[in-house]
Design a protein around this motif. Structure first.
Motif, PDB file in Angstrom:
ATOM      1  N   GLU A   1     -46.585 126.596   7.351  1.00 12.31           N
ATOM      2  CA  GLU A   1     -46.183 127.796   6.626  1.00 12.31           C
ATOM      3  C   GLU A   1     -47.267 128.867   6.767  1.00 12.31           C
ATOM      4  O   GLU A   1     -48.464 128.573   6.799  1.00 12.31           O
ATOM      5  CB  GLU A   1     -45.965 127.456   5.150  1.00 12.31           C
ATOM      6  CG  GLU A   1     -45.618 128.640   4.263  1.00 12.31           C
ATOM      7  CD  GLU A   1     -44.260 129.228   4.568  1.00 12.31           C
ATOM      8  OE1 GLU A   1     -44.232 130.357   5.089  1.00 12.31           O
ATOM      9  OE2 GLU A   1     -43.236 128.573   4.291  1.00 12.31           O
ATOM     10  N   GLY A   2     -46.845 130.144   6.869  1.00 11.67           N
ATOM     11  CA  GLY A   2     -47.793 131.250   6.937  1.00 11.67           C
ATOM     12  C   GLY A   2     -48.356 131.502   8.313  1.00 11.67           C
ATOM     13  O   GLY A   2     -49.259 132.331   8.476  1.00 11.67           O
ATOM     14  N   GLU A   3     -47.801 130.857   9.320  1.00  5.43           N
ATOM     15  CA  GLU A   3     -48.350 130.945  10.676  1.00  5.43           C
ATOM     16  C   GLU A   3     -48.082 132.301  11.319  1.00  5.43           C
ATOM     17  O   GLU A   3     -48.839 132.745  12.181  1.00  5.43           O
ATOM     18  CB  GLU A   3     -47.754 129.829  11.530  1.00  5.43           C
ATOM     19  CG  GLU A   3     -48.358 129.664  12.897  1.00  5.43           C
ATOM     20  CD  GLU A   3     -47.831 128.408  13.565  1.00  5.43           C
ATOM     21  OE1 GLU A   3     -47.396 128.509  14.715  1.00  5.43           O
ATOM     22  OE2 GLU A   3     -47.852 127.325  12.939  1.00  5.43           O
ATOM     23  N   ILE A   4     -46.991 132.957  10.928  1.00  2.65           N
ATOM     24  CA  ILE A   4     -46.669 134.266  11.489  1.00  2.65           C
ATOM     25  C   ILE A   4     -46.534 135.287  10.360  1.00  2.65           C
ATOM     26  O   ILE A   4     -46.333 134.927   9.200  1.00  2.65           O
ATOM     27  CB  ILE A   4     -45.356 134.229  12.315  1.00  2.65           C
ATOM     28  CG1 ILE A   4     -44.181 133.761  11.452  1.00  2.65           C
ATOM     29  CG2 ILE A   4     -45.533 133.330  13.532  1.00  2.65           C
ATOM     30  CD1 ILE A   4     -42.838 133.822  12.164  1.00  2.65           C
ATOM     31  N   ASN A   5     -46.639 136.566  10.725  1.00  3.03           N
ATOM     32  CA  ASN A   5     -46.594 137.636   9.721  1.00  3.03           C
ATOM     33  C   ASN A   5     -45.157 138.087   9.469  1.00  3.03           C
ATOM     34  O   ASN A   5     -44.817 139.259   9.559  1.00  3.03           O
ATOM     35  CB  ASN A   5     -47.437 138.825  10.196  1.00  3.03           C
ATOM     36  CG  ASN A   5     -48.899 138.475  10.313  1.00  3.03           C
ATOM     37  OD1 ASN A   5     -49.420 137.724   9.501  1.00  3.03           O
ATOM     38  ND2 ASN A   5     -49.561 139.016  11.322  1.00  3.03           N
ATOM     39  N   ARG A   6     -44.311 137.128   9.171  1.00  4.38           N
ATOM     40  CA  ARG A   6     -42.902 137.379   8.860  1.00  4.38           C
ATOM     41  C   ARG A   6     -42.481 136.395   7.781  1.00  4.38           C
ATOM     42  O   ARG A   6     -43.174 135.390   7.541  1.00  4.38           O
ATOM     43  CB  ARG A   6     -42.023 137.154  10.097  1.00  4.38           C
ATOM     44  CG  ARG A   6     -42.173 138.178  11.186  1.00  4.38           C
ATOM     45  CD  ARG A   6     -41.413 137.744  12.441  1.00  4.38           C
ATOM     46  NE  ARG A   6     -39.996 137.512  12.195  1.00  4.38           N
ATOM     47  CZ  ARG A   6     -39.167 137.050  13.129  1.00  4.38           C
ATOM     48  NH1 ARG A   6     -39.591 136.795  14.351  1.00  4.38           N
ATOM     49  NH2 ARG A   6     -37.894 136.864  12.829  1.00  4.38           N
ATOM     50  N   ASP A   7     -41.359 136.678   7.173  1.00  7.94           N
ATOM     51  CA  ASP A   7     -40.762 135.724   6.249  1.00  7.94           C
ATOM     52  C   ASP A   7     -40.264 134.544   7.083  1.00  7.94           C
ATOM     53  O   ASP A   7     -39.284 134.671   7.825  1.00  7.94           O
ATOM     54  CB  ASP A   7     -39.607 136.381   5.495  1.00  7.94           C
ATOM     55  CG  ASP A   7     -38.916 135.422   4.530  1.00  7.94           C
ATOM     56  OD1 ASP A   7     -39.295 134.229   4.476  1.00  7.94           O
ATOM     57  OD2 ASP A   7     -37.972 135.865   3.851  1.00  7.94           O
ATOM     58  N   MET A   8     -40.914 133.400   6.971  1.00  7.09           N
ATOM     59  CA  MET A   8     -40.602 132.284   7.849  1.00  7.09           C
ATOM     60  C   MET A   8     -39.285 131.606   7.495  1.00  7.09           C
ATOM     61  O   MET A   8     -38.779 130.784   8.264  1.00  7.09           O
ATOM     62  CB  MET A   8     -41.758 131.285   7.877  1.00  7.09           C
ATOM     63  CG  MET A   8     -43.032 131.893   8.463  1.00  7.09           C
ATOM     64  SD  MET A   8     -44.380 130.723   8.759  1.00  7.09           S
ATOM     65  CE  MET A   8     -43.774 129.833  10.189  1.00  7.09           C
ATOM     66  N   SER A   9     -38.692 131.988   6.365  1.00  7.58           N
ATOM     67  CA  SER A   9     -37.359 131.471   6.045  1.00  7.58           C
ATOM     68  C   SER A   9     -36.305 132.069   6.972  1.00  7.58           C
ATOM     69  O   SER A   9     -35.188 131.552   7.085  1.00  7.58           O
ATOM     70  CB  SER A   9     -36.996 131.763   4.588  1.00  7.58           C
ATOM     71  OG  SER A   9     -36.858 133.159   4.359  1.00  7.58           O
TER      72      SER A   9
END
Length: 316
Positions: free
Chosen positions: A245-253
């Motif tokens: 979780e938190g790996e990219i600067n987007r809502d990962m859902s």
């Protein structure tokens, strides 16, 4: 020792474990067993990814040999000299060149199986068209909505009209016999199905089974248990797009793949032999499993699992 565990140990000893593609790489000598060749292990956009200025991609600029192709595998039958590619990626040209080193006098596979209509999994078909190869009736196996997508949308429809490709229909859970030694069964999985359904594949030879699921939403969204599949097959190559979780600067859902950390927890109670069957693939450019010798790689391997490295040969 149980028979299944013995099979996995034998399988592990037949690996070609080079991460960098070797121009002179060959199949293990005197092996007549069908095998899987990993043609790429990156997420749809490849590695490095477009416009990425992070360290994860800049390191490839400094060391171009670290580039990785988009996730795809091939199944090769050394007795019949036949091969089939699973997904036609944007790196299709380079991947068919890699595959051609493993079959005699055949620059192209004998067929292509498509998982779904996201860019990394079918757009390589464009190289079969009149602007490029101008192929003649390349067999392309596709599920109903995937077939409809290709038929009703250009430029893919032109490939069909000009008979560059010959679309072969698939149905979920049905079995396609490729030859006397190899068959393929599509299994439908939950994913962001904007344009087509999504499938993984069970690939069978006379004695063993391999599972290939490069893309899926969270494991708990599936009405089947991935752990049951791992126990039943001899090899499982599965989605590991993001490490955590938190790996990219987007809502990962918005892109709900199983995190590697989640898969490690879910698979924790598998037997040692079953863990050895698991190979992670389809890494986003941010995923540290792309970095040779990283702490993430060591963690996965120390827990008994494997990484599907580009150029890897797996007998099954």
């Amino acid at each position: 020792m149980k028979k299944g565990i013995i099979s996995v140990i034998i399988l592990i000893t037949l690996f070609s474990c080079k991460d960098k593609v070797d121009e002179k790489s060959t199949v293990p000598a005197k092996s007549n067993n069908p095998y899987i060749l990993v043609l790429g292990n990156a997420q749809d956009a490849g590695y490095p990814q477009i416009a990425c200025q992070k360290e994860c991609c800049n390191r490839v600029s400094l060391n171009p040999e670290l580039k990785r192709f988009v996730s795809s595998i091939a199944v090769v039958d050394p007795i019949s000299n036949e091969s089939w590619i699973f997904d036609a990626t944007p790196d299709f040209t380079a991947q068919t060149k890699l595959l051609s080193r493993y079959v005699k006098d055949k620059p192209l596979p004998d067929g292509i199986f498509l998982t779904h209509a996201h860019i990394g999994h079918y757009t390589g078909l464009m190289f079969l068209g009149r602007e490029a190869l101008g192929a003649i009736k390349m067999p392309v196996f596709a599920m109903p909505k995937m077939q409809q997508f290709l038929t009703e949308n250009g430029p893919w429809s032109q490939l069909i009209e000009l008979e560059n490709i010959d679309v072969k229909p698939l149905q979920k859970d049905s079995i396609i016999i490729l030859n006397s030694r190899i068959s393929v069964q599509p299994i439908q999985v939950p994913h962001r199905d904007e344009f087509s359904e999504t499938v993984g594949f069970i690939i069978k030879n006379q004695h063993k089974k391999a599972l290939y699921i490069p893309d899926i939403d969270k494991w708990e969204k599936w009405n089947r248990k991935i752990t049951d599949y791992i126990k039943e097959v001899d090899l499982a190559i599965v989605d590991a797009t993001f490490f955590k979780e938190g790996e990219i600067n987007r809502d990962m859902s918005e892109v709900p793949h199983p995190f590697v950390e989640e898969s490690l927890a879910l698979f924790e109670n598998l037997s040692e032999g079953d863990k050895m069957k698991v190979f992670f693939i389809h890494f986003n450019h941010t995923n540290p499993l792309l970095i040779e010798g990283s702490d993430a790689q060591k963690l996965v391997q120390n827990k008994g699992f494997n990484i599907a490295k580009q150029g890897l040969v797996i007998s099954f």
